[in-house]
Write a protein that holds these residues in place. Structure first.
Motif, PDB file in Angstrom:
ATOM      1  N   HIS B 113       0.839  -1.188   0.000  1.00  0.00           N
ATOM      2  CA  HIS B 113       0.000   0.000   0.000  1.00  0.00           C
ATOM      3  C   HIS B 113       0.879   1.245   0.000  1.00  0.00           C
ATOM      4  O   HIS B 113       1.040   1.892  -1.030  1.00  0.00           O
ATOM      5  CB  HIS B 113      -0.950  -0.035   1.211  1.00  0.00           C
ATOM      6  CG  HIS B 113      -1.786   1.191   1.339  1.00  0.00           C
ATOM      7  ND1 HIS B 113      -2.050   1.779   2.550  1.00  0.00           N
ATOM      8  CD2 HIS B 113      -2.402   1.928   0.415  1.00  0.00           C
ATOM      9  CE1 HIS B 113      -2.811   2.844   2.347  1.00  0.00           C
ATOM     10  NE2 HIS B 113      -3.038   2.952   1.061  1.00  0.00           N
ATOM     11  N   CYS B 129       0.194  -5.004   8.597  1.00  0.00           N
ATOM     12  CA  CYS B 129       0.822  -3.710   8.379  1.00  0.00           C
ATOM     13  C   CYS B 129       0.174  -2.722   9.355  1.00  0.00           C
ATOM     14  O   CYS B 129      -1.028  -2.494   9.293  1.00  0.00           O
ATOM     15  CB  CYS B 129       0.605  -3.246   6.945  1.00  0.00           C
ATOM     16  SG  CYS B 129       1.200  -1.577   6.681  1.00  0.00           S
ATOM     17  N   HIS B 132      -2.114   1.096   8.135  1.00  0.00           N
ATOM     18  CA  HIS B 132      -3.544   1.212   7.880  1.00  0.00           C
ATOM     19  C   HIS B 132      -4.226  -0.134   8.052  1.00  0.00           C
ATOM     20  O   HIS B 132      -5.236  -0.415   7.423  1.00  0.00           O
ATOM     21  CB  HIS B 132      -3.798   1.763   6.479  1.00  0.00           C
ATOM     22  CG  HIS B 132      -2.897   2.904   6.141  1.00  0.00           C
ATOM     23  ND1 HIS B 132      -1.723   2.736   5.464  1.00  0.00           N
ATOM     24  CD2 HIS B 132      -2.976   4.213   6.436  1.00  0.00           C
ATOM     25  CE1 HIS B 132      -1.114   3.905   5.337  1.00  0.00           C
ATOM     26  NE2 HIS B 132      -1.856   4.815   5.924  1.00  0.00           N
TER      27      HIS B 132
HETATM   28  S1  FES Z   1       0.963   1.119   4.280  1.00  0.00           S
HETATM   29 FE1  FES Z   1       0.354  -0.891   4.808  1.00  0.00          FE
HETATM   30  S2  FES Z   1      -1.776  -0.680   4.914  1.00  0.00           S
HETATM   31 FE2  FES Z   1      -1.186   1.297   4.319  1.00  0.00          FE
END
Ligand code: FES
Lengths: 63, 174
Positions: B113, B129, B132
């Motif tokens: 992401h 992660c 987010h």
């Molecule tokens: S950077 Fe991993 S969910 Fe947004």
């Protein structure tokens, strides 16, 4: 002199095969079936001398 | 003077009077066949690069080779634990997870992401992660929750004499 349109028809058929194999080749490349890609490419290359022979024959006989 | 103008072009002085361009653009049977042969030639020539590329792929030249890189010793990584490392470059952070006695998986751990580092949540059995709350399947690297839409790039690992090595990066498949 009477002219024959048979060679023209053959050449059009060759062109059709060219189209078919070209599309097949590109698709197989992106499906990562590289052997099929090579086979289609070889056929496409062979079709050129075939077309040329058809032309030679057809042009000399009745024109 | 005036009658001269009316006589131009003169028959003898006109350089083009003997050039006959009638029917020049007519496509007869022979010309049509020539065009078709030419088209076949174009097809043949344009097939060549595809054949060459495919041959390259078949010979494995498309795969980038990286020197193998030792990640850790088998002893120091208990089953279910993870260790961070860098592969193939020193700034490409990656994570190695030991799933069972024999099964190791490794991924480049920059989230697909926005590139936050992805962590291994041992008790939940998934990669998380924190930025987010994106989640990834530990077996395949596929995104299973949150914003990420693309899988984590997998790293091929090999176990040799009690040590785990990173040997390559899986090709990206869209
Ligand atoms: S950077 Fe991993 S969910 Fe947004």
């Amino acid at each position: 002199m009477k002219r024959s349109y048979l060679p023209v028809a053959f050449l059009l058929a060759v062109l059709m095969l060219n189209l078919i194999f070209t599309q097949y080749m590109v698709h197989q490349y992106f499906y990562e079936h590289y052997t099929n890609t090579i086979i289609a490419a070889v056929i496409n290359v062979i079709l050129f001398p075939v077309a040329f022979l058809i032309y030679k024959k057809g042009v000399n006989v009745h024109d | 003077m005036t009658d001269k103008n009316n006589k131009i072009p003169f028959n003898e002085d006109n350089y083009t009077h003997n050039i006959n361009r009638n029917n020049e653009r007519k496509l007869d049977r022979r010309g049509f066949m020539k065009t078709l042969v030419g088209a076949a030639g174009v097809f043949a020539v344009s097939s060549l690069p595809w054949g060459v590329l495919a041959a390259k792929e078949l010979n494995g030249l498309g795969d980038k080779k990286y020197p193998k890189h030792k990640i850790t010793d088998e002893k120091s990584l208990p089953i279910g634990d993870a260790v961070d490392f860098a592969f193939p470059g020193e700034h490409d952070s990656a994570i190695l997870i030991r799933l069972s006695e024999k099964k190791y998986v490794a991924y480049q751990n920059a989230c697909t992401h926005l590139r936050c580092p992805v962590f291994w949540k041992k008790d939940e059995g998934e990669m998380l992660c924190p930025c987010h709350h994106g989640k990834f399947d530990v077996n395949t690297g596929e995104p299973i929750a949150g914003p990420p839409r693309r899988p984590l790039p997998e790293i091929h690992v090999k176990v040799e004499n009690g040590a785990v090595y990173a040997v390559g990066v899986k090709r990206y498949e869209a």
